[in-house]
Structures are given as structure tokens and as C-alpha cells.
Enzyme design. Structure first.
Site, PDB file in Angstrom:
ATOM      1  N   GLN A 212       7.008   0.152 -12.753  1.00  0.00           N
ATOM      2  CA  GLN A 212       6.498  -0.953 -11.957  1.00  0.00           C
ATOM      3  C   GLN A 212       5.637  -1.871 -12.828  1.00  0.00           C
ATOM      4  OE1 GLN A 212       4.637   0.998  -8.568  1.00  0.00           O
ATOM      5  NE2 GLN A 212       6.584   1.061  -7.479  1.00  0.00           N
ATOM      6  N   GLU A 303       4.255   8.077   2.828  1.00  0.00           N
ATOM      7  CA  GLU A 303       4.922   6.907   2.258  1.00  0.00           C
ATOM      8  C   GLU A 303       5.966   6.304   3.198  1.00  0.00           C
ATOM      9  OE1 GLU A 303       5.047   4.772  -0.060  1.00  0.00           O
ATOM     10  OE2 GLU A 303       3.702   5.417  -1.653  1.00  0.00           O
TER      11      GLU A 303
END
Length: 513
Positions: A212, A303
């Protein structure tokens, strides 16, 4: 509070996106004007009774997502100074009748009634637009500088940092804020969202995944042995966290993209203790440095796949060195979990826009792309126009699906979903009823699919533990295209296609008789 430059209750466009979109641009500049717009839509609920930031606010927020209720604004949070507030579900599905994507649409500058296809098209076009750099403003003109906390006063103990799920590793200081970070050489400034857990009033830790953007920038600071300056921004223009969740290509500055999205620059102001600029209209800005080592245990956290996690990992530590905030600040809260919440509306829509842009750039005939919201960002749907065979002479459906797979298997956004379904555009992929019928009747249970092996997102729940740990596995492209007209394609057994126009008109004229 500021007001949008265009009436946010404007109804949906009935014409499809064109090469020259004519929709009005809505610009809020700050979170509070956006809340005014939600309230005008009947999509904001002010909660005035005492509410705890320890699970209770998140539980109300989670239920509001599951019931598609108005966004809750908690105005009486226990344990903090009067005026400190929490906002739940800032970009979840809307309760406004006929405008389920209103919060998403308003966040990116479109009218509340914009369709899924218009949202994706708007973001895909902005990707190719000329960036509009941010505009520095003086400290006196920056609302985020109304209160400046330094030294021992700069502590998160003052704020209603929410605990989101009972099984989480601690309160989470970031579920809807952006992390501002810049490479050591200054070539790239990134605004992105990543979860951050509170350790104590002066320290936090959060996911820094190498693939990321924040992980890429952090690794450059690690190479030179220096902690990374950061700013964690809560609130501001609703486009800021939205774009922070869009998977733009590495090296793209989100501030310039947001400027292009709105057609005018984002106002920014210099931080107090680090050499970074932040949105001037932010509610809260936390400044400091991120450690070179992975020094603290982070997680678990519930999540976007919708399951409680038991996994933890060692992550870098954010040291809090300064905090600035507006009077009566608002701290946004995302109670992530089973769809639909902000991860699905923001990351899903953003991934769809990137997929659409990449396929268009490859010269493939594509109508739209959509990440079905209730599939928890695990699926992507690509629809193609009825005349795709004329545009690609000699290409059959298997070859078209293969070409789509080749493009997306080599892109970050394409590899971020486990399964992609290629369908004709007689299906609206954002209509779950339409889509479920198409998937059940057009996707072969065994053949007409192709797997591409490589990187897979480690948080996609459909993979094995081994695949998630290795971040490697298959993504699959399913050919659900119908035969060519006149070669076995059947009409829908529907009101629109199973009856002549004169009968349909007569039925509609007498429907209320």
C-alpha cells in the site's frame, strides 16, 4: 456552516454519461456543510442523549448501516469536553428515498441522486484530468488552527477515540481519517486511509502494508534510518477521506486529484511541527513521526469482509507531538464489518473507477464497472455494450474476457478482487436483483472462466490462510456474455421484454384502477 454551491437534492440524471458530462459540481470545503446537506435530505440523526465512545457509538453506527438509517451525529459523548462530537456512517448507504448512494455522490461532488454508473464514470474521468494543485492559506484562515495543542497538552486522552468492536485490540483512532505522508525527496505526497489503533494518549500503531502507498513511503524513510513525518486528518471536505480510499496509482497526489474532481484547489495549511500541508477545513489534525521499526502489536480489528479477526501483527508506532482542532470538533467513525459500510461504498466504488479507467485506456469496449456492495469488495462486474462484436471483429466472448483479464491481472485494482464477472450491459450491475439473476443464469458452474495467478489482497476472506499469508493466489474472470443477437440470444421474460408496447402502455395507464 457552509452551504454547497449547488442544490444537493437535485434528482437523478436520466441520460447516460457522455463525453462531456453536464452534471453540476457540488463543493462543500468542509464536513459541516456536508452535514447540512444530509440533514436537508433527512439523512442525518442528531443523537443528544449521553453515548459512550466505548462500543456504544459504534454499535449505533453499525446498526444504522445494517438498517440503512440516517447517519448518527453524537452530540453528547461521555467522558470528553462538551461540544466534542462523533459522526457515524459518514459515507454509508443513504436513507433518503430513491437516493441510496446520496452520501457517496455528495462526497465526490455529484447530486444526491447520481447513479452508480455516473459515480464510477466521474471518478474514472477525473483520473485522466489535469491535477489541480492545493492552495496554501494563512493560519488565520484555517479553521483547523482554532485550537493548537503542543507538548503535554497534545494528548488523545482529550478526544472521544472510539472502540469499534468488542474483539478489537483497543480503541481505533483512525477509521475514516487520512494519513498525510511524503517521500523523503518530496516527489510524492500521499493522502490515504489505513486503520490506526490507540496505544495511549501519546502513541498509536496501525497497519503499514508494504504494497500500500503508506507502506511504500514509509519504506523510503526506513532506508535512510529516519522516522517518517505524518499528519492524521479527521474531517474536512467529504471528498478527502473518500479519495483517500480510492486506489489511485502510486505517485499520484490525492490533493491534485481532488482539485480536479471539484475544478478548484483544496485549501491547505502548514502543520505546526512537521513539514507537511493538511486540509485547512479539517476538524482535527494529529502530527508527529512514525517509527522506523515495527515496534508495537496492532489488532485484531473487524475488517471489511464482515468477520471478527484474531490476527495481530507488529507495526510501526505513531508518536503524537501536536494536535490542532476546530471548536466543537467532529471525529468521524466507521463501524466496519458486514456490508454495506464505508469500505464497500468507497473502496469498492474507487476500485470500480480504476478498473473502468484501465480497461478504457486499453481500448476495450466497456460500458461500466461496479463492485457489488453486498459482496464486500470481493467481486467486480464489468459490463460491455451490445455492439462489442462490431467494435472487435473476429473476437469471441472468451477472447474478450481473456483481454479484460490480462489488463486487470496486471493492475493493483484488478488484483484487489477475487472474482470478476463479464456481462452484457442489459444488466445493471448496481441492481442486486438484476445482478443475482444474471450471475445465476449466465455464469457456467465449471467452465468459461480463466484464472490468473499472482498477488492477492491479504484481507480477502475467500482465500486460504496460506494464500493470505503469502499474498499470492488466483483471481478469476468469468465469461457471462450472451450469444450474439440472432444466434440464440433469448429475450427477458419480463414486463419490459415479454409484452408488446401497446399492452405495457395500457397496463401502466390503468395500474391504479
Amino acid at each position: 456552516m457552509t452551504s454547497p454551491t449547488t442544490d444537493p437534492t437535485t434528482g437523478p440524471r436520466t441520460d447516460p454519461p457522455t463525453d462531456s458530462p453536464t452534471w453540476p459540481v457540488i463543493r462543500f470545503g468542509e464536513l459541516r456543510g456536508y452535514l447540512d446537506a444530509l440533514e436537508a435530505l433527512g439523512d442525518l440523526r442528531r443523537v443528544t442523549r449521553p453515548v459512550s465512545a466505548d462500543l456504544e457509538a459504534a454499535a449505533i453506527t453499525r446498526l444504522s448501516c445494517e438498517r440503512q438509517s440516517p447517519a448518527p451525529l453524537f452530540e453528547n459523548v461521555e467522558g470528553v469536553a462538551p461540544g466534542f462530537r462523533l459522526l457515524g456512517a459518514p459515507a454509508a448507504l443513504s436513507s433518503a428515498p430513491g437516493k441510496p448512494l446520496a452520501r457517496v455522490a455528495l462526497s465526490v461532488g455529484l447530486p444526491a441522486g447520481a447513479t452508480a454508473a455516473e459515480l464510477v464514470d466521474h471518478l474514472a474521468r477525473t483520473r485522466d484530468a489535469k491535477p489541480v494543485p492545493p492552495r496554501p492559506v494563512a493560519r488565520k484562515d484555517a479553521p483547523c488552527k482554532q485550537n493548537v495543542l503542543l507538548g503535554d497538552d497534545a494528548t488523545l486522552d482529550r478526544f472521544p477515540v472510539p472502540r469499534v468492536h468488542e474483539f478489537d485490540g483497543g480503541p481505533y483512532a483512525n477509521t475514516w481519517g487520512i494519513i498525510v505522508a511524503r517521500t523523503p525527496d518530496g516527489r510524492w505526497t500521499n493522502w490515504s486511509i489505513a486503520r490506526i489503533m490507540l496505544i495511549d494518549g501519546k502513541h498509536m500503531t496501525g497497519l503499514v502494508i508494504p504494497a500500500q502507498h503508506i507502506g511504500m513511503i514509509w519504506s523510503e524513510w526506513v532506508k535512510i534510518g529516519e522516522p517518517m513525518p505524518y499528519a492524521l486528518v479527521q474531517g474536512g471536505d467529504p471528498a478527502i477521506p473518500f479519495v483517500g480510499g480510492v486506489p489511485l496509482p502510486p505517485g499520484v497526489d490525492e490533493a491534485g486529484y481532488i482539485g480536479a474532481l471539484h475544478g478548484e484547489p483544496v485549501d491547505v495549511v502548514r502543520c505546526e511541527t512537521v513539514d507537511l500541508d493538511v486540509p485547512a477545513g479539517a476538524e482535527i489534525v494529529i502530527e508527529g513521526h512514525l517509527s522506523v521499526g515495527r515496534d508495537a502489536r496492532e489488532g485484531p480489528f473487524g475488517e471489511f469482509a464482515g468477520y471478527g479477526s484474531t490476527e495481530t501483527s507488529m507495526q510501526p508506532v505513531y508518536t503524537v507531538e501536536a494536535i490542532t482542532h476546530r471548536d466543537d470538533p467532529i471525529w468521524p467513525l466507521v463501524a466496519e464489518g458486514r456490508p454495506v459500510d464505508e469500505f464497500h461504498t468507497v473502496t469498492g466504488v474507487g476500485q470500480a473507477a480504476e478498473v473502468l479507467a484501465e480497461l478504457r485506456a486499453a481500448g476495450l469496449p466497456v460500458t461500466t464497472a461496479w463492485s457489488p456492495l453486498r459482496a464486500a469488495s470481493h467481486w467486480m462486474v464489468v459490463t460491455v455494450p451490445q455492439d462489442w462484436r462490431e467494435r472487435l471483429p473476429g473476437v469471441d466472448s472468451a477472447e474478450l474476457t481473456h483481454r479484460i483479464g490480462k489488463v486487470l491481472s496486471e493492475s493493483h485494482s484488478g488484483r484487489a478482487t477475487a472474482a470478476t464477472f463479464v456481462l452484457d450491459d442489459d444488466i445493471d450491475p448496481a441492481d442486486d436483483t438484476d445482478l443475482l439473476w444474471a450471475l445465476a443464469t449466465r455464469i457456467h458452474p465449471l467452465v468459461r472462466s480463466e484464472a490468473w495467478y499472482g498477488f492477492v489482497h491479504p484481507l480477502l476472506n475467500c482465500y486460504t490462510h496460506e494464500e493470505r499469508a503469502a499474498q499470492s493466489g488466483p483471481i478469476v474472470f468469468h465469461d457471462g456474455l450472451l450469444p450474439a443477437p440472432g444466434e440464440g440470444r433469448l429475450p427477458h421474460s419480463s414486463f419490459a421484454q415479454a409484452y408488446p408496447e401497446r399492452i405495457r402502455r395500457r397496463v401502466l395507464e390503468h395500474w391504479d384502477d
